[in-house]
Design an enzyme around this catalytic site. Structure first.
Site, PDB file in Angstrom:
ATOM      1  N   SER A   7       0.921  -0.806  -0.178  1.00 11.95           N
ATOM      2  CA  SER A   7       0.132   0.166  -0.190  1.00 11.95           C
ATOM      3  C   SER A   7       0.695   1.588   0.201  1.00 11.95           C
ATOM      4  CB  SER A   7      -0.693  -0.020   1.045  1.00 11.95           C
ATOM      5  OG  SER A   7      -1.748   1.276   1.477  1.00 11.95           O
ATOM      6  N   HIS A  32      -0.998  -1.034  -4.141  1.00  5.96           N
ATOM      7  CA  HIS A  32      -2.466  -0.393  -3.681  1.00  5.96           C
ATOM      8  C   HIS A  32      -2.274   1.254  -3.594  1.00  5.96           C
ATOM      9  CE1 HIS A  32      -6.104  -2.117  -1.565  1.00  5.96           C
ATOM     10  NE2 HIS A  32      -6.106  -1.019  -0.224  1.00  5.96           N
ATOM     11  N   ASP A  34      -4.727   3.849  -2.229  1.00  6.57           N
ATOM     12  CA  ASP A  34      -5.948   3.901  -1.458  1.00  6.57           C
ATOM     13  C   ASP A  34      -6.523   5.056  -1.366  1.00  6.57           C
ATOM     14  OD1 ASP A  34      -6.274   1.521   0.816  1.00  6.57           O
ATOM     15  OD2 ASP A  34      -4.096   2.242   1.739  1.00  6.57           O
ATOM     16  N   MET A  36      -9.082   8.312   0.067  1.00  6.69           N
ATOM     17  CA  MET A  36     -10.476   9.106   0.757  1.00  6.69           C
ATOM     18  C   MET A  36     -10.777  10.230   0.762  1.00  6.69           C
ATOM     19  SD  MET A  36      -7.562   6.968   3.877  1.00  6.69           S
ATOM     20  CE  MET A  36      -6.795   5.411   3.773  1.00  6.69           C
ATOM     21  N   HIS A  65      -8.412   1.089  -4.178  1.00  8.34           N
ATOM     22  CA  HIS A  65      -9.247   0.489  -3.094  1.00  8.34           C
ATOM     23  C   HIS A  65      -9.737   1.859  -2.936  1.00  8.34           C
ATOM     24  CE1 HIS A  65      -9.445  -0.240   1.203  1.00  8.34           C
ATOM     25  NE2 HIS A  65     -11.291  -0.043   0.578  1.00  8.34           N
ATOM     26  N   MET A  67     -11.907   4.334  -1.030  1.00  7.48           N
ATOM     27  CA  MET A  67     -12.886   4.841   0.423  1.00  7.48           C
ATOM     28  C   MET A  67     -13.442   6.235  -0.287  1.00  7.48           C
ATOM     29  SD  MET A  67     -10.114   3.239   2.879  1.00  7.48           S
ATOM     30  CE  MET A  67      -8.687   3.080   1.733  1.00  7.48           C
ATOM     31  N   MET A 136     -11.780  -6.728   4.322  1.00 12.74           N
ATOM     32  CA  MET A 136     -11.212  -5.339   5.600  1.00 12.74           C
ATOM     33  C   MET A 136     -10.601  -5.721   6.905  1.00 12.74           C
ATOM     34  SD  MET A 136     -10.424  -2.380   3.636  1.00 12.74           S
ATOM     35  CE  MET A 136      -9.294  -1.908   4.994  1.00 12.74           C
ATOM     36  N   ASP A 170      -6.410  -6.766   3.304  1.00 13.11           N
ATOM     37  CA  ASP A 170      -6.084  -5.715   3.893  1.00 13.11           C
ATOM     38  C   ASP A 170      -6.583  -5.269   5.488  1.00 13.11           C
ATOM     39  OD1 ASP A 170      -4.931  -2.924   3.674  1.00 13.11           O
ATOM     40  OD2 ASP A 170      -6.898  -2.320   2.133  1.00 13.11           O
TER      41      ASP A 170
HETATM   42  C1  DX5 Z   1      -6.911   1.695   4.908  1.00 13.85           C
HETATM   43  C2  DX5 Z   1      -6.005   0.561   3.935  1.00 13.85           C
HETATM   44  C3  DX5 Z   1      -4.862   0.049   4.177  1.00 13.85           C
HETATM   45  C4  DX5 Z   1      -3.675   0.776   4.732  1.00 13.85           C
HETATM   46  C5  DX5 Z   1      -2.904  -0.537   4.887  1.00 13.85           C
HETATM   47  O1  DX5 Z   1      -7.904   1.666   5.385  1.00 13.85           O
HETATM   48  O2  DX5 Z   1      -6.957   0.780   3.337  1.00 13.85           O
HETATM   49  O3  DX5 Z   1      -4.366  -0.511   2.483  1.00 13.85           O
HETATM   50  O4  DX5 Z   1      -2.969   1.142   4.545  1.00 13.85           O
HETATM   51  O5  DX5 Z   1      -2.438  -0.786   6.018  1.00 13.85           O
HETATM   52  P1  DX5 Z   1      -0.858  -1.837   7.261  1.00 13.85           P
HETATM   53  O6  DX5 Z   1      -1.056  -2.651   5.552  1.00 13.85           O
HETATM   54  O7  DX5 Z   1      -0.688  -0.783   7.494  1.00 13.85           O
HETATM   55  O8  DX5 Z   1      -2.215  -2.183   8.083  1.00 13.85           O
HETATM   56 ZN    ZN Z   2      -6.641   0.128   1.223  1.00 15.95          ZN
END
Ligand code: DX5
Ligand code: ZN
Length: 210
Positions: A7, A32, A34, A36, A65, A67, A136, A170
């Site tokens: 990620s 990956h 993320d 947000m 991903h 969110m 998740m 994840d």
């Molecule tokens: C959290 C994200 C993850 C995050 C995972 O909302 O979707 O992808 O980056 O991070 P680690 O591996 O540190 O838990």
């Molecule tokens: Zn993620």
């Protein structure tokens, strides 16, 4: 064969190209991403312009991903920015079937993610249309949280229903938790802090694949 998707959230954003090169050299197949919006999750990260820019300097699989509250409104833009796989949340405000259709219309792999409290049953009507299910194993929003073992029976249930779907996990994935989720049926692993904090990235990828 397990796909590893580090990620980017845990990378050093001052050196994104270098970090992507590090991911590639480690033996990981994907990155990956993320996204947000500060509404669906209580945090902000990065969006279209960052993905568009890094697409020019990386041939990793872009595992996006979303969110965000209304993914459907942004599918075309995330596809055009260079996503290979687009995953949205079942708990978002968008109409699920329309969002699946929009991702497929862009010729991209489609994924749905479920939060820790969302049961597998909610996913069942869509399962045969999906390339990927993203389970998740933490509450979405932040990297560096602890793995929630409650996700394990959910992974096993999805695997029993869909033998061929990619199941990605994840949150809190490391050399140990990776074994548990693979045993349950996962074949794709997202790792933020474990990967980027590792001294030896290739060894971290190896540990997760082993
Ligand atoms: C959290 C994200 C993850 C995050 C995972 O909302 O979707 O992808 O980056 O991070 P680690 O591996 O540190 O838990
Ligand atoms: Zn993620």
């Amino acid at each position: 064969m397990t796909i590893i998707s580090p990620s980017l959230l845990a990378a050093d954003f001052a050196f994104l190209k270098d970090e992507l090169d590090v991911v590639k050299a480690s033996g990981a197949e994907a990155i990956h991403l993320d996204v947000m919006d500060g509404i669906f999750v209580p945090n902000l990260s990065f969006g279209l312009s960052v993905i568009e820019s890094i697409r020019k300097v990386s041939d990793l699989i872009f595992d996006v991903h979303l969110m965000i509250k209304d993914p459907l409104s942004y599918i075309e833009q995330f596809a055009k920015a260079g996503s290979d796989m687009i995953t949205f949340h079942l708990e978002s405000d968008s109409v699920v079937q329309a969002t699946i259709d929009a991702i497929k219309a862009q010729g991209k792999k489609v994924g749905i993610s479920i939060k820790p409290a969302t049961p597998v049953e909610a996913l069942v009507p869509y399962l045969d249309q999906l390339d990927l299910v993203l389970v998740m194993s933490v509450e979405p929003g932040f990297g560096g949280q602890s793995f929630m073992p409650e996700c394990l029976p959910k992974i096993a249930a999805i695997r029993a229903l869909a033998p061929d779907v990619l199941i990605s996990v994840d949150g809190g994935i490391n050399g140990e938790t990776s074994k548990l989720v693979k045993q349950a049926g996962a074949n794709m692993l997202v790792a933020g802090s474990y990967f980027f904090k590792a001294e030896d990235k290739a060894a971290a990828v190896e540990a997760m694949k082993a």
